[in-house]
Design a protein around this motif. Structure first.
Motif, PDB file in Angstrom:
ATOM      1  N   THR A   1       0.791  -1.230   0.000  1.00  0.00           N
ATOM      2  CA  THR A   1       0.000   0.000   0.000  1.00  0.00           C
ATOM      3  C   THR A   1       0.818   1.272   0.000  1.00  0.00           C
ATOM      4  O   THR A   1       0.264   2.348  -0.198  1.00  0.00           O
ATOM      5  CB  THR A   1      -0.923   0.016   1.229  1.00  0.00           C
ATOM      6  N   GLU A   2       2.106   1.171   0.223  1.00  0.00           N
ATOM      7  CA  GLU A   2       2.967   2.350   0.263  1.00  0.00           C
ATOM      8  C   GLU A   2       4.261   2.058  -0.487  1.00  0.00           C
ATOM      9  O   GLU A   2       4.649   0.898  -0.640  1.00  0.00           O
ATOM     10  CB  GLU A   2       3.282   2.753   1.708  1.00  0.00           C
ATOM     11  N   PRO A   3       4.944   3.096  -0.947  1.00  0.00           N
ATOM     12  CA  PRO A   3       6.197   2.872  -1.683  1.00  0.00           C
ATOM     13  C   PRO A   3       7.302   2.415  -0.752  1.00  0.00           C
ATOM     14  O   PRO A   3       7.256   2.641   0.451  1.00  0.00           O
ATOM     15  CB  PRO A   3       6.509   4.253  -2.266  1.00  0.00           C
ATOM     16  N   GLY A   4       8.308   1.788  -1.306  1.00  0.00           N
ATOM     17  CA  GLY A   4       9.462   1.373  -0.524  1.00  0.00           C
ATOM     18  C   GLY A   4      10.047   0.086  -1.046  1.00  0.00           C
ATOM     19  O   GLY A   4       9.388  -0.692  -1.741  1.00  0.00           O
ATOM     20  N   PRO A   5      11.304  -0.170  -0.713  1.00  0.00           N
ATOM     21  CA  PRO A   5      11.983  -1.366  -1.216  1.00  0.00           C
ATOM     22  C   PRO A   5      11.520  -2.626  -0.502  1.00  0.00           C
ATOM     23  O   PRO A   5      10.926  -2.589   0.572  1.00  0.00           O
ATOM     24  CB  PRO A   5      13.460  -1.073  -0.890  1.00  0.00           C
ATOM     25  N   ILE A   6      11.802  -3.755  -1.122  1.00  0.00           N
ATOM     26  CA  ILE A   6      11.576  -5.057  -0.493  1.00  0.00           C
ATOM     27  C   ILE A   6      12.678  -5.263   0.543  1.00  0.00           C
ATOM     28  O   ILE A   6      13.859  -5.037   0.264  1.00  0.00           O
ATOM     29  CB  ILE A   6      11.630  -6.184  -1.538  1.00  0.00           C
ATOM     30  N   ASP A   7      12.296  -5.682   1.746  1.00  0.00           N
ATOM     31  CA  ASP A   7      13.296  -5.906   2.785  1.00  0.00           C
ATOM     32  C   ASP A   7      12.922  -7.130   3.606  1.00  0.00           C
ATOM     33  O   ASP A   7      12.046  -7.897   3.238  1.00  0.00           O
ATOM     34  CB  ASP A   7      13.457  -4.659   3.661  1.00  0.00           C
ATOM     35  N   GLU A   8      13.595  -7.310   4.745  1.00  0.00           N
ATOM     36  CA  GLU A   8      13.412  -8.506   5.555  1.00  0.00           C
ATOM     37  C   GLU A   8      12.001  -8.640   6.119  1.00  0.00           C
ATOM     38  O   GLU A   8      11.588  -9.733   6.499  1.00  0.00           O
ATOM     39  CB  GLU A   8      14.407  -8.518   6.717  1.00  0.00           C
ATOM     40  N   GLU A   9      11.276  -7.547   6.194  1.00  0.00           N
ATOM     41  CA  GLU A   9       9.941  -7.587   6.779  1.00  0.00           C
ATOM     42  C   GLU A   9       8.826  -7.497   5.738  1.00  0.00           C
ATOM     43  O   GLU A   9       7.657  -7.356   6.089  1.00  0.00           O
ATOM     44  CB  GLU A   9       9.788  -6.463   7.803  1.00  0.00           C
TER      45      GLU A   9
ATOM     46  N   LEU B   1      10.391  -6.074  -7.758  1.00  0.00           N
ATOM     47  CA  LEU B   1      10.628  -4.654  -7.509  1.00  0.00           C
ATOM     48  C   LEU B   1      12.019  -4.429  -6.922  1.00  0.00           C
ATOM     49  O   LEU B   1      12.422  -5.111  -5.983  1.00  0.00           O
ATOM     50  CB  LEU B   1       9.574  -4.124  -6.543  1.00  0.00           C
ATOM     51  N   VAL B   2      12.751  -3.453  -7.468  1.00  0.00           N
ATOM     52  CA  VAL B   2      14.101  -3.145  -6.993  1.00  0.00           C
ATOM     53  C   VAL B   2      14.268  -1.644  -6.837  1.00  0.00           C
ATOM     54  O   VAL B   2      14.036  -0.882  -7.788  1.00  0.00           O
ATOM     55  CB  VAL B   2      15.187  -3.681  -7.960  1.00  0.00           C
ATOM     56  N   TYR B   3      14.646  -1.225  -5.657  1.00  0.00           N
ATOM     57  CA  TYR B   3      15.029   0.163  -5.411  1.00  0.00           C
ATOM     58  C   TYR B   3      16.549   0.235  -5.364  1.00  0.00           C
ATOM     59  O   TYR B   3      17.173  -0.337  -4.471  1.00  0.00           O
ATOM     60  CB  TYR B   3      14.484   0.640  -4.062  1.00  0.00           C
ATOM     61  N   ASP B   4      17.154   0.936  -6.326  1.00  0.00           N
ATOM     62  CA  ASP B   4      18.595   1.174  -6.230  1.00  0.00           C
ATOM     63  C   ASP B   4      18.843   2.347  -5.295  1.00  0.00           C
ATOM     64  O   ASP B   4      17.909   2.926  -4.720  1.00  0.00           O
ATOM     65  CB  ASP B   4      19.217   1.382  -7.607  1.00  0.00           C
ATOM     66  N   GLN B   5      20.078   2.716  -5.114  1.00  0.00           N
ATOM     67  CA  GLN B   5      20.413   3.780  -4.167  1.00  0.00           C
ATOM     68  C   GLN B   5      19.755   5.099  -4.545  1.00  0.00           C
ATOM     69  O   GLN B   5      19.283   5.853  -3.685  1.00  0.00           O
ATOM     70  CB  GLN B   5      21.924   3.961  -4.085  1.00  0.00           C
TER      71      GLN B   5
END
Length: 634
Positions: free
Chosen positions: A180-188, A199-203
């Motif tokens: 529902t919100e933007p942001g990178p894929i992470d451990e949670e 989906l990939v967020y680069d630096q």
């Protein structure tokens, strides 16, 4: 584990902010690639946006986000906007729209019900339906399904005991859970449809989003111009959010074991996960050490599904060790490969050498990163790094001798597995819980508590290999305690407790494969391996008897040691596994295992006599001398 309302809300906020979709409302961008549509007017307000790369950059904004590409007014342009393309609810009109990932092509997949429309495949996949989890949970809690009914689906859970348990504790991981919100894929991260893997967020994208979110909301904010990209090559981190919980294979593959107590040894390497769990390093899978990612073994047809409706994960898993480790690998020519495999080769810009063919799995799937020469020898190319790894055939000991003919590769090559043997679940009618399916707080919640995790070699048992080449057959494979469970099903404070007890082991592929193998004694003389639980198992030569002393106290529910699967030289009765096609060793099988174990009290496993016994144990036993003592089973 008991979870406070504040903790769940904090986790929800973290998931919402960090683990969600692709772009915010303001980031409706026109890309200046060669394929940009001249009629698209998004760049009037969102000039200079880039970062998607490749095919997705050339198709423009509206192809994914919808809206009115011809409008100059912001309100009109944003009408019908899909804020986060890729969530499964919107996937048919975003990722799966005509001309994108909707293509139906001719392909023979060797299984009934196969479809090539990717969105359809994903919607029917086990990661979306959670059919196996739901069916097991209902069966264990006494709500078995009608065999004639279709497999259950995570989006259609009811409110009975079993389904409410899943709604609050498990269903956040299914792929249909929306970002529902933007942001990178992470451990949670949880859910997110197509975004969950691609989906990939680069630096640059991370920095742009952080700056946007940090700007005061009351002031005009410039939307980020660095767009996250979509990748053909998901990283291991994409898998981690869900698979560091379910079976914990993402942890185990990298060598990490979840702690519920003190580390297993002094000076252990310990770190904290993003969700606060502590883990210690035990030892990584050899494939992880060699640099292989999850996607190097698990193919698109396996991860996203084939389109066939399946009732459990084992029906969707298509890759086996012998697809890459055999004296002569199966293969197909590029011309014989399906259209999707040829497209993947083209996207990766990979070409084959003279005489090379593509590898093929035992079910007929094309392995696009396995290259086989004319002699049947192969190499695997890592999909992300491009590194090449030679594929070695199994050792002679793996394929010779009748004694080990039923053993799976994992039976000998799994180095360790996590074990949890105490799980207690109770309903608290006064505390609030979060219903992940309804996305709201509800009165009453399920609380789980469990003891410490152990590290040990997995137990051994028997399961049916339904995908065996000629016909389904029983194989000896690896198991861990799945549900040694005390569960109070009562949700009404006016009624008494309704406690059930289950002693169920679960088949596991621990993802801790090592080239080194477990010793003969660790199978034939170890009580954990045979299913008795921890303790002392010894052969009394004078009495010609095996004797077992359990380490764990007897359970009040069934009298067995707390961590056992079966009693010493006893058969398992009733429901014994989370799967109906798996079981512990029968008494006769236990006797055969321990008969070899009696020999190992004098002869080491690597001795010539024991190596010969692998090929012909009956013959070796007939040639024993008068000093050899065998068990008396009377």
């Amino acid at each position: 584990m008991r979870t406070s309302r504040w903790t769940i809300r904090f986790a929800l906020a973290a998931v919402a902010v960090l683990a969600a979709g692709a772009v915010i409302v303001g980031v409706i961008s026109t890309f200046r690639g060669a394929g940009q549509s001249p009629a698209e007017g998004c760049a009037t307000c969102h000039a200079g946006v880039g970062g998607l790369g490749g095919s997705h950059e050339r198709i423009g904004c509206a192809a994914c986000h919808g809206g009115d590409r011809a409008a100059s007014d912001a309100t009109e342009a944003h009408a019908g906007l899909v804020r986060i393309p890729g969530n499964l609810a919107d996937a048919p009109r975003t990722c799966g729209r005509a001309g994108c990932h909707d293509a139906i092509v001719t392909r023979t997949c060797g299984r009934a019900g196969c479809h090539d429309a990717i969105v359809t495949r994903v919607e029917r996949s086990i990661m979306t339906t959670m059919a196996g989890v739901i069916a097991v949970n209902r069966r264990v809690l006494g709500e078995p399904a009608d065999p004639s009914a279709p497999p259950p689906h995570a989006s259609h859970l009811g409110h009975g005991v079993a389904d409410s348990h899943l709604r609050e504790l498990c269903v956040s991981c299914h792929l249909g859970q929306a970002k529902t919100e933007p942001g990178p894929i992470d451990e949670e991260s949880r859910g997110g449809g197509c975004n969950a893997c691609h989906l990939v967020y680069d630096q640059a994208a991370r920095a742009a989003l952080a700056a946007y979110l940090a700007a005061p909301r009351e002031a005009p904010r410039t939307p980020p111009i660095a767009h996250p990209s979509l990748t053909l090559n998901p990283t291991n981190e994409h898998c981690f959010g869900c698979h560091s919980r379910s079976s914990r294979i993402s942890l185990s593959y990298a060598g990490w074991h979840e702690l519920r107590g003190e580390p297993s040894r002094p000076a252990a390497r310990v770190r904290a996960l993003a969700d606060g769990r502590q883990v210690e390093h035990i030892g990584a899978d050899v494939h992880h050490e060699r640099g292989l990612d999850c996607i190097d073994c698990h193919t698109a047809w396996e991860v996203m599904g084939s389109g066939a409706v399946v009732t459990r994960k084992s029906e969707q898993v298509r890759i086996v060790c012998t697809d890459c480790h055999a004296a002569r690998l199966a293969s197909v020519s590029v011309a014989e490969a399906d259209a999707e495999s040829r497209t993947l080769l083209a996207l990766r810009k990979w070409t084959l050498g003279p005489g090379e063919r593509l590898g093929a799995g035992r079910g007929g799937d094309v392995l696009v990163n396995v290259f086989v020469d004319g002699s049947g020898k192969g190499s695997l190319r890592s999909k992300r790094s491009g590194a090449t790894h030679p594929l070695k055939p199994p050792a002679a000991a793996c394929t010779s001798g009748k004694g080990h003919a039923r053993l799976s590769c994992a039976s000998c090559h799994s180095a360790w597995a996590p074990r949890c043997t105490t799980c207690h679940t109770q309903f608290d009618p006064d505390e609030e819980g979060f219903d992940w399916l309804a996305q709201k707080w509800v009165k009453g919640t399920w609380n789980e508590s469990s003891g410490p995790f152990d590290v040990a070699l997995p137990a051994l048992g028997v399961r049916v290999d339904a995908g065996a080449p000629r016909a389904p057959r029983e194989v000896v494979d690896t198991f861990v305690p799945g549900m040694i469970l005390t569960f109070d099903r009562n949700r009404d404070v006016r009624k008494g407790a309704d406690v059930i007890f289950r002693r169920l082991y679960a088949h596991t592929f621990a993802h801790t494969i090592r080239r080194e193998v477990r010793s003969c004694e660790s199978c034939h003389s170890d009580p954990v391996a045979v299913g008795y639980g921890r303790g002392k198992l010894a052969f009394d030569q004078a009495a010609r008897r095996w004797r077992f002393t359990a380490k764990e106290p007897a359970s009040a529910q069934d009298g067995l040691p707390a961590d056992a699967w079966i009693g010493f030289l006893q058969s398992g009765e009733g429901m014994v596994s989370t799967r109906d096609d798996a079981r512990p060793f029968s008494v006769a099988e236990q006797q055969r295992v321990l008969l070899v174990g009696a020999c190992l009290t004098c002869h080491v496993g690597t001795s010539p006599v024991m190596q010969q016994a692998i090929g012909d144990f009956a013959g070796a036993l007939a040639r024993r001398n008068s000093r050899c003592v065998v068990p008396d089973w009377r």
